[in-house]
Design a protein around this motif. Structure first.
Motif: not given
Lengths: 436, 436
Positions: A31-40, B365-369, B378-385
């Motif tokens: 679960i930790r790995k999935v959370f971190e994969a999205s930058g949490y 962007i969500t598809g790229t992530a 480990r990837t996050e998207c910026y939250h606003a354009p």
């Protein structure tokens, strides 16, 4: 020595044997790995909060455990309690560290929480939750309301669980609908509707006609949304068909439709719009989540959460809207354990047990173990120079897959026994790898 | 809204910003790996024990936090308390699960414990300990007493800490020596000697002449062992030179010499025989351990433990001798933090931030992530354009090392900006790897 202390487990405090706990630990790791994969980012808040922080938003009916020092002086009143969720603590943490955090603040917390509930099947007094939340200043984009169940759906998939559909509702739909029906005390009505799974339809109707004193027809109409569950945005049509209108209702429908559309790429059955979801906590202001195992829905929610636009405002003069979701790990684990659906792990993390045949060979076996460990192979030595059969039986019982025989005679070779294949062969200690 | 709740931290309950907690978490991960490398299995005991279990072996002076339900009925007296160490819980756990465990039982526990102490520098009321223990039936070979500090020395090495020498003593040496001096109440005397680091030599002498009423000369002689610290087994000679004899003293010397010899392969300064170690807990019966940072010894012990031959006997009619050692992770971490010796990690676990230039590009962007995440990045998207510069500033603040520009125009390519090298180049999304 005859007057032994009571060691019977205290009800509601689950504890497991090593071969079961190892499974639970592998779940939190995944679960930790999935959370971190999205930058949490991981944070941890202390288990102990000021009591008034825990009594947030009128939640005085929470079963909070308060703390007292055993040796406390008279008059000393700590007014401290154990946290019962991880949402109030994160709101307090964000308010407290406002100047040092970067927003939107995305964090996860995997921690135990405590609730002084009466022990009953499926209810724990100490349990682990896995929470993600995102909190921003002033505004929090609605797409985060879709990101929460998306990440949890990914977690559930990685745990290879029986089917779960995450239900998504919206407080504004329920609140607007009830206001459209002319109901004023919507908070009390929603709290009662939230009990639907626990007490059933008839009992909810009965309660609604008592304290909030709805007439039987209005009570029944108040329950009309609870049957609307759709895989796509068609829930909107079903709500409109009832014929109740209110601006807040429209706002909620629009928000929920946006969230459901954002999640169209998920596998079928991963999520659904579910207007029966009310959630007991008062602090939710929009999107709400809830999920159960499809095969045993009566066993209680294993995922829950929602959006809270004002939770931090009790601590700080800032608008800090947030949305979060929680995996009830202990409850989920407990439900599967009760159904015999948890496959035991091995009792020991060791991959290799090094045999100790004679007292004189002690340095040879510890040296062998050190070489294997330095190569990243988890290794323990048997603890006494007893019969080889007893040592092998120990490996068998602990589930250790390989038994190692160091070269005790000059010129002899390392040998390794594969416990599963029941074969024994020479091994090059510098290159041997345990097969999976 | 002006009457805000108090969110000042409660003293003794440490809590960290994400960039600090990430370091603490990486420490527990590394410690866990070392424990498992030697075959110690993870278990977890509940935080809440029956009060009489916590009051083991006359330890009534422990500052235990007791629990009360906020909404408890009159007369309801739970008699539950939070555990203040992980040794009494493991003794209770082993007694309770005696028939289901395989012995020798080797386990580790990394958990929070609570002590209702008066807040003071370096003392916590909630803190994490990392414990390994081995418990066997009837007899536990002495080589395990050497394995404990060996594993902890490995942990400390992996954490890349300032120098620490683990001191190893033996209760039998101290007890036998005091008996050899003609002292009867050795338990009280040992408890006072244990305060040496806190109150100093003169104060210990003063206390010894008070309650146990030693004459000044005996009090001073009682302290003679505390200056004996040797890298090898020469401590034995130093003890014999004092001229006190007792069979228990000889037994202790023999045990400690065995342990020190077993550890001869460790790097210089990893361990030493240290006869000043007394340890406050009464349950230790032989080997005892204690370690501090060499550079700030006054800051308190960061490693502690020992052998307990009778701890489980309060629960069960079995002889279950054990030996264990505990890394005081929170205290160790806190000491280094106070000296500015903890290098911050990044605020976010993300390796990549995907830029969101225009509202219309959301799906891109969500598809790229999703592609990057599926590849384990480990990837996050910026939250606003918003303006690209603001988005890059966010990556900078959170310490995210790469910023990704998906192909927003037909025919354009993915590009990635390396935040450290300050270079931007085209990238193949299916093969790109973040450099370390």
């Amino acid at each position: 020595m005859t007057n032994k202390k009571n060691m019977t487990p205290v009800g509601g405090f689950p504890e497991y044997l090593p071969e079961i706990h190892a499974v639970e630990q592998s779940w939190t790791d995944r679960i930790r790995k999935v959370f971190e994969a999205s930058g949490y980012a991981p944070i941890e808040t202390v288990a102990v909060e000021r009591l008034d922080a825990l009594l947030a938003k009128g939640e005085t009916d929470k079963e909070i455990y308060t703390l007292t020092r055993l040796q406390a002086e008279e008059d000393e009143n700590a007014k401290l309690g154990l946290h019962f969720d991880l949402t109030i603590p994160v709101a307090r943490y964000v308010a407290q560290n406002f100047n040092d955090l970067t927003f939107p603040f995305k964090r996860y917390q995997i921690q135990k929480v405590w609730r002084g509930e009466r022990p009953q099947v499926g209810r724990y007094r100490e349990f682990r939750q896995c929470d993600i939340d995102v909190i921003n200043v002033d505004n929090l984009p609605l797409h985060f309301d879709a990101e929460m169940p998306e990440i949890v759906a990914e977690c559930l998939m990685r745990l290879d669980l029986p089917p779960v559909t995450i239900g998504i509702g919206n407080r504004k739909i329920l609140d607007g609908y009830l206001q459209g029906l002319g109901i004023e005390d919507t908070v009390s009505v929603i709290r009662i509707i939230d009990k639907l799974d626990k007490i059933g339809f008839d009992e909810v109707i009965a309660e609604l006609t008592k304290a909030p004193a709805l007439d039987p027809d209005t009570a029944r109409r108040a329950m009309a949304l609870t049957t609307i569950k759709t895989a796509d945005t068609s829930f909107a049509k079903a709500v409109h068909a009832i014929g109740v209108t209110h601006p807040l209702l429209d706002e909620g429908i629009e928000e929920l439709a946006f969230v459901i559309k954002e999640l169209a790429h998920l596998p079928a059955d991963a999520i659904q719009a579910d207007l029966s979801i009310a959630r007991g906590f008062d602090y939710y202001t929009g999107t709400v989540y809830e999920a159960r195992f499809k095969d045993f829905p009566g066993a209680g929610a294993i995922v829950a959460g929602g959006r809270y636009d004002n939770l931090a405002s009790q601590f700080i003069n800032k608008k800090l809207p947030g949305v979060g979701i929680s995996i009830g790990l202990s409850r989920m684990f407990g439900q599967l354990l009760a159904k015999n659906l948890i496959a035991k792990a091995q009792q020991s993390p060791s991959q290799v047990l090094v045999i100790w045949p004679r007292n004189a060979d002690r340095e040879c076996i510890t040296g062998t173990a050190r070489i294997l460990r330095a190569r990243g192979i988890r290794t323990e030595c048997y603890h006494a120079p007893v019969k080889i059969q007893r040592q092998i039986a120990y490996a068998e019982k602990k589930g250790i897959p390989f038994v190692w025989f160091p070269p005790f005679e000059p010129g002899s070779m390392h040998e390794v026994k594969d416990m599963k294949a029941r074969t024994q062969s020479q091994a090059d200690i510098e290159n041997w790898e345990p097969s999976k």
